[in-house]
Design an enzyme around this catalytic site. Structure first.
Site, PDB file in Angstrom:
ATOM      1  N   ASP A   1      28.607  -9.478  10.102  1.00 11.55           N
ATOM      2  CA  ASP A   1      29.854 -10.577   9.159  1.00 11.55           C
ATOM      3  C   ASP A   1      30.062 -12.362   9.376  1.00 11.55           C
ATOM      4  O   ASP A   1      30.588 -11.316  10.292  1.00 11.55           O
ATOM      5  CB  ASP A   1      30.751 -10.295   8.174  1.00 11.55           C
ATOM      6  CG  ASP A   1      31.183 -10.821   6.637  1.00 11.55           C
ATOM      7  OD1 ASP A   1      30.835 -12.339   7.104  1.00 11.55           O
ATOM      8  OD2 ASP A   1      32.020 -10.266   6.300  1.00 11.55           O
ATOM      9  N   THR A  29      15.008  -5.505  10.102  1.00 12.71           N
ATOM     10  CA  THR A  29      16.631  -5.000   8.946  1.00 12.71           C
ATOM     11  C   THR A  29      15.348  -6.187   8.001  1.00 12.71           C
ATOM     12  O   THR A  29      14.752  -7.326   7.826  1.00 12.71           O
ATOM     13  CB  THR A  29      17.613  -5.659  10.049  1.00 12.71           C
ATOM     14  OG1 THR A  29      17.531  -7.623  10.080  1.00 12.71           O
ATOM     15  CG2 THR A  29      17.782  -4.958  11.272  1.00 12.71           C
TER      16      THR A  29
END
Length: 357
Positions: free
Chosen positions: A256, A331
């Site tokens: 993040d 990912t």
């Protein structure tokens, strides 16, 4: 629990919403008390005594409008509340029955080899790591239950020790903020004898990774036994899982960014947290970071450059490392960036040893 009572008048001859006095004794009241219908015995003769309360029956939601329109609902046989509740549960909509059975059959589907679907595990993209979440954590690394996470390598009741005189196996790779487990699944066949652990803060995402690993183990016997996941906050409880120098690789993929300056303290890479990462990494261990936000990439690289226990890995060595190729492709976030033609910013550093150590 709040109680609700409703009185409904229904005329057996005329089901309109007219005044009650207009129909006299032909009016039949229906009482709804907390979801239970009290229905009177009807009488069409004016010479008979006024109606009295009769049987009691439970009405599911779809049938209440039916009674309000003056159509009585009749249950065959015994009209006790227990039998009425059973009938109501049988008359539930199919969607309600399906939702109640999803929780019971999730683990059975995983064992049958069916991969879970993400639409059933929706979660927010980010979570506040500074908030207080409630989940179990081990008191120390010795209390981590290896038998539960890696039953293929540890016999039940072994206390986390492998068979024989060999040293006990320990987790060597840690994926911090593992997301939906794409990197773990990609690394498992490359290092089949290395135990890997994903650490994720969001509960629904953690459940998805658990079901995904169980499904992969069921459909591929003997494979994917070396990966697992825990719901935890690695920014707070990393020393509860790993001993000093236990890890050889740590991954921080697309964390993040926390763009606001006041939220920079929430970033998973900082000078303070690098002290803990250096504690868990062995000398020579590697920390991998990658992001699609240039400002965050510069931040992570500067933090690693300024820390005395980390040194940059040369590009020539990275070209030979099979793990580097998975950073941007394994990912879900990396695949999304590749589809959109975005740019990634990678920083790979090695744990070095100081003269005092």
């Amino acid at each position: 629990m709040p109680l609700h009572a409703t009185l409904v008048f229904a005329n057996p001859r005329d089901r309109s919403n007219a005044e009650p006095a207009r129909f006299g004794r032909h009016f039949a009241p229906f009482f709804f008390f907390n979801g239970i219908l009290y229905e009177p015995n009807r009488s069409s003769s004016a010479s008979k005594p006024p109606p009295t309360l009769g049987r009691v029956s439970f009405l599911p939601v779809p049938d209440r409008g039916r009674v309000a329109r003056g159509i009585p609902r009749r249950h065959p046989g015994n009209h006790s509340l227990s039998s009425a509740l059973t009938t109501a549960s049988q008359n539930r909509p199919r969607s309600t029955v399906a939702m109640s059975s999803n929780a019971d059959t999730a683990q059975a589907k995983s064992r049958s080899g069916r991969l879970p679907r993400k639409r059933f595990y929706r979660a927010r993209a980010h979570s506040n790591p500074l908030s207080d979440s409630h989940f179990p954590i081990p008191i120390g690394p010795a209390d981590f239950d290896y038998c539960h996470h890696y039953p293929y390598f540890f016999a039940p009741g072994s206390g986390g020790r492998s068979d024989g005189d060999a040293p006990p196996r320990k987790v060597r790779f840690a994926d911090i903020g593992c997301g939906f487990g794409g990197l773990l699944v990609g690394l498992s066949p490359l290092f089949p004898d290395t135990l890997m652990l994903g650490m994720e803060l969001r509960d629904k995402v953690t459940e998805y990774v658990k079901e995904r690993i169980l499904a992969l183990r069921a459909s591929n016997p003997g494979h994917y036994e070396n990966i697992s996941v825990v719901r935890t906050n690695s920014m707070k409880y990393l020393p509860n899982y790993f001993e000093k120098g236990q890890l050889s690789k740590m991954f921080f993929l697309f964390p993040d960014p926390h763009f606001k300056e006041k939220n920079h303290r929430r970033r998973v890479i900082s000078l303070q947290l690098l002290d803990e990462y250096a504690y868990a990494l062995e000398v020579g261990g590697i920390i991998y970071t990658i992001t699609d936000v240039e400002e965050l990439g510069d931040w992570m690289r500067s933090c690693l450059e300024d820390h005395p226990l980390f040194g940059a890995v040369p590009e020539e060595e990275l070209e030979l490392d099979p793990v580097v190729k998975l950073l941007s492709s394994a990912t879900e976030e990396g695949q999304k960036v590749a589809r959109n033609g975005g740019q990634t910013f990678r920083a790979v550093y090695r744990r070095i040893k100081l003269e005092e150590e």
